[in-house]
Design a protein around this motif. Structure first.
Motif, mmCIF file in Angstrom:
data_model
loop_
_atom_site.group_PDB
_atom_site.id
_atom_site.type_symbol
_atom_site.label_atom_id
_atom_site.label_comp_id
_atom_site.label_asym_id
_atom_site.label_seq_id
_atom_site.Cartn_x
_atom_site.Cartn_y
_atom_site.Cartn_z
ATOM 1 N N VAL A 31 22.391 37.652 52.349
ATOM 2 C CA VAL A 31 23.369 38.336 53.202
ATOM 3 C C VAL A 31 24.785 37.963 52.785
ATOM 4 O O VAL A 31 25.669 38.824 52.692
ATOM 5 C CB VAL A 31 23.115 38.012 54.693
ATOM 6 N N LEU A 32 25.031 36.686 52.513
ATOM 7 C CA LEU A 32 26.370 36.256 52.100
ATOM 8 C C LEU A 32 26.780 36.877 50.765
ATOM 9 O O LEU A 32 27.927 37.304 50.597
ATOM 10 C CB LEU A 32 26.428 34.727 51.998
ATOM 11 N N VAL A 33 25.867 36.945 49.820
ATOM 12 C CA VAL A 33 26.185 37.542 48.518
ATOM 13 C C VAL A 33 26.488 39.026 48.672
ATOM 14 O O VAL A 33 27.491 39.529 48.140
ATOM 15 C CB VAL A 33 25.033 37.301 47.513
ATOM 16 N N VAL A 34 25.655 39.747 49.407
ATOM 17 C CA VAL A 34 25.882 41.189 49.608
ATOM 18 C C VAL A 34 27.206 41.425 50.330
ATOM 19 O O VAL A 34 27.992 42.292 49.942
ATOM 20 C CB VAL A 34 24.703 41.827 50.379
ATOM 21 N N TYR A 35 27.475 40.638 51.363
ATOM 22 C CA TYR A 35 28.725 40.780 52.115
ATOM 23 C C TYR A 35 29.939 40.503 51.225
ATOM 24 O O TYR A 35 30.927 41.228 51.252
ATOM 25 C CB TYR A 35 28.716 39.815 53.307
ATOM 26 N N THR A 36 29.845 39.462 50.407
ATOM 27 C CA THR A 36 30.957 39.110 49.530
ATOM 28 C C THR A 36 31.209 40.194 48.492
ATOM 29 O O THR A 36 32.348 40.607 48.264
ATOM 30 C CB THR A 36 30.677 37.771 48.827
ATOM 31 N N ILE A 37 30.151 40.678 47.872
ATOM 32 C CA ILE A 37 30.321 41.702 46.837
ATOM 33 C C ILE A 37 30.827 43.002 47.458
ATOM 34 O O ILE A 37 31.724 43.643 46.909
ATOM 35 C CB ILE A 37 29.007 41.907 46.060
ATOM 36 N N VAL A 54 34.469 44.943 42.459
ATOM 37 C CA VAL A 54 33.057 44.563 42.494
ATOM 38 C C VAL A 54 32.610 44.052 41.130
ATOM 39 O O VAL A 54 31.778 43.153 41.042
ATOM 40 C CB VAL A 54 32.200 45.767 42.954
ATOM 41 N N GLY A 55 33.185 44.578 40.063
ATOM 42 C CA GLY A 55 32.798 44.167 38.714
ATOM 43 C C GLY A 55 33.003 42.677 38.492
ATOM 44 O O GLY A 55 32.121 41.993 37.939
ATOM 45 N N ALA A 56 34.152 42.165 38.902
ATOM 46 C CA ALA A 56 34.425 40.736 38.728
ATOM 47 C C ALA A 56 33.439 39.900 39.548
ATOM 48 O O ALA A 56 32.933 38.877 39.066
ATOM 49 C CB ALA A 56 35.859 40.416 39.144
ATOM 50 N N ALA A 57 33.147 40.322 40.760
ATOM 51 C CA ALA A 57 32.209 39.584 41.608
ATOM 52 C C ALA A 57 30.803 39.613 41.015
ATOM 53 O O ALA A 57 30.104 38.594 41.008
ATOM 54 C CB ALA A 57 32.213 40.160 43.021
ATOM 55 N N LEU A 58 30.391 40.765 40.502
ATOM 56 C CA LEU A 58 29.057 40.866 39.912
ATOM 57 C C LEU A 58 28.944 40.042 38.627
ATOM 58 O O LEU A 58 27.927 39.382 38.390
ATOM 59 C CB LEU A 58 28.708 42.327 39.635
ATOM 60 N N LEU A 59 29.967 40.083 37.792
ATOM 61 C CA LEU A 59 29.947 39.287 36.557
ATOM 62 C C LEU A 59 29.909 37.791 36.856
ATOM 63 O O LEU A 59 29.126 37.043 36.248
ATOM 64 C CB LEU A 59 31.176 39.599 35.709
ATOM 65 N N ALA A 60 30.734 37.356 37.796
ATOM 66 C CA ALA A 60 30.734 35.939 38.165
ATOM 67 C C ALA A 60 29.398 35.556 38.794
ATOM 68 O O ALA A 60 28.871 34.466 38.533
ATOM 69 C CB ALA A 60 31.882 35.648 39.123
ATOM 70 N N GLY A 61 28.828 36.432 39.598
ATOM 71 C CA GLY A 61 27.516 36.168 40.197
ATOM 72 C C GLY A 61 26.420 36.077 39.154
ATOM 73 O O GLY A 61 25.541 35.215 39.233
ATOM 74 N N LEU A 99 24.057 32.848 38.407
ATOM 75 C CA LEU A 99 22.598 32.930 38.377
ATOM 76 C C LEU A 99 22.051 32.414 37.044
ATOM 77 O O LEU A 99 21.130 31.600 37.017
ATOM 78 C CB LEU A 99 22.151 34.376 38.622
ATOM 79 N N GLY A 100 22.632 32.872 35.953
ATOM 80 C CA GLY A 100 22.174 32.434 34.637
ATOM 81 C C GLY A 100 22.353 30.937 34.430
ATOM 82 O O GLY A 100 21.446 30.255 33.948
ATOM 83 N N LEU A 101 23.501 30.426 34.809
ATOM 84 C CA LEU A 101 23.771 29.002 34.643
ATOM 85 C C LEU A 101 22.847 28.167 35.518
ATOM 86 O O LEU A 101 22.345 27.119 35.093
ATOM 87 C CB LEU A 101 25.236 28.711 34.974
ATOM 88 N N HIS A 102 22.590 28.645 36.726
ATOM 89 C CA HIS A 102 21.714 27.888 37.621
ATOM 90 C C HIS A 102 20.262 27.901 37.126
ATOM 91 O O HIS A 102 19.572 26.883 37.198
ATOM 92 C CB HIS A 102 21.797 28.414 39.052
ATOM 93 N N VAL A 103 19.810 29.037 36.604
ATOM 94 C CA VAL A 103 18.448 29.097 36.061
ATOM 95 C C VAL A 103 18.338 28.171 34.849
ATOM 96 O O VAL A 103 17.327 27.491 34.667
ATOM 97 C CB VAL A 103 18.080 30.554 35.695
ATOM 98 N N ASP A 111 31.108 29.344 38.589
ATOM 99 C CA ASP A 111 31.269 30.649 39.217
ATOM 100 C C ASP A 111 32.671 30.820 39.775
ATOM 101 O O ASP A 111 33.294 31.858 39.590
ATOM 102 C CB ASP A 111 30.240 30.830 40.339
ATOM 103 N N THR A 112 33.156 29.797 40.450
ATOM 104 C CA THR A 112 34.506 29.884 41.021
ATOM 105 C C THR A 112 35.540 30.063 39.917
ATOM 106 O O THR A 112 36.432 30.918 40.024
ATOM 107 C CB THR A 112 34.808 28.621 41.847
ATOM 108 N N ALA A 113 35.425 29.282 38.854
ATOM 109 C CA ALA A 113 36.374 29.405 37.740
ATOM 110 C C ALA A 113 36.275 30.776 37.085
ATOM 111 O O ALA A 113 37.302 31.427 36.819
ATOM 112 C CB ALA A 113 36.108 28.306 36.717
ATOM 113 N N ALA A 114 35.061 31.248 36.834
ATOM 114 C CA ALA A 114 34.885 32.562 36.202
ATOM 115 C C ALA A 114 35.442 33.672 37.086
ATOM 116 O O ALA A 114 36.136 34.575 36.602
ATOM 117 C CB ALA A 114 33.404 32.813 35.920
ATOM 118 N N TYR A 115 35.174 33.605 38.375
ATOM 119 C CA TYR A 115 35.670 34.643 39.281
ATOM 120 C C TYR A 115 37.200 34.643 39.320
ATOM 121 O O TYR A 115 37.826 35.701 39.278
ATOM 122 C CB TYR A 115 35.090 34.440 40.682
#
Length: 114
Positions: free
Chosen positions: A59-65, A75-82, A86-90, A102-106
């Motif tokens: 819910v927080l991710v959808v609301y933020t995007i 939305v592009g910047a939010a999706l790219l940072a997201g 995700l990739g870094l965490h995996v 993520d914060t720095a990239a965004y």
């Protein structure tokens, strides 16, 4: 003796309001602890305990995007940072690193007005 009260208001009137309010406040603050003891072995509560954190994050991710539609970078910047998060965490499984990256990239993407 007025005790600093307005005319026509007695200490009994004040007590008649404050005592029930105090009692309800204490009971409402105690309720979650009592309910936790009663529901400790509940299957429903166990399922909610496992699924709610993921649901809240979704819910927080959808609301933020969705809220980025009119922001710089959009939305592009939010999706790219997201996606980076995700990739870094995996890859690394380190929440602190993922959040920091993520914060720095965004911030870079928003200030570059992607």
């Amino acid at each position: 003796m007025s005790a600093g009260l307005p005319e026509g208001i007695s200490l009994a009137d004040v007590a008649a309001v404050l005592v029930p309010v105090a009692l309800v406040t204490v009971l409402l603050r105690q309720f979650p602890y009592s309910a936790k003891r009663m529901l400790r072995r509940s299957h429903v509560m166990g399922t909610l305990g496992m699924t709610m954190p993921v649901g809240v994050m979704v819910v927080l991710v959808v609301y933020t995007i969705a809220g980025q539609a009119h922001a710089p970078g959009g939305v592009g910047a939010a999706l790219l940072a997201g996606a980076l998060t995700l990739g870094l965490h995996v890859w690394r499984r380190r929440a602190g690193l993922s959040i920091l990256a993520d914060t720095a990239a965004y911030m870079i993407l928003v200030n570059a007005v992607f």
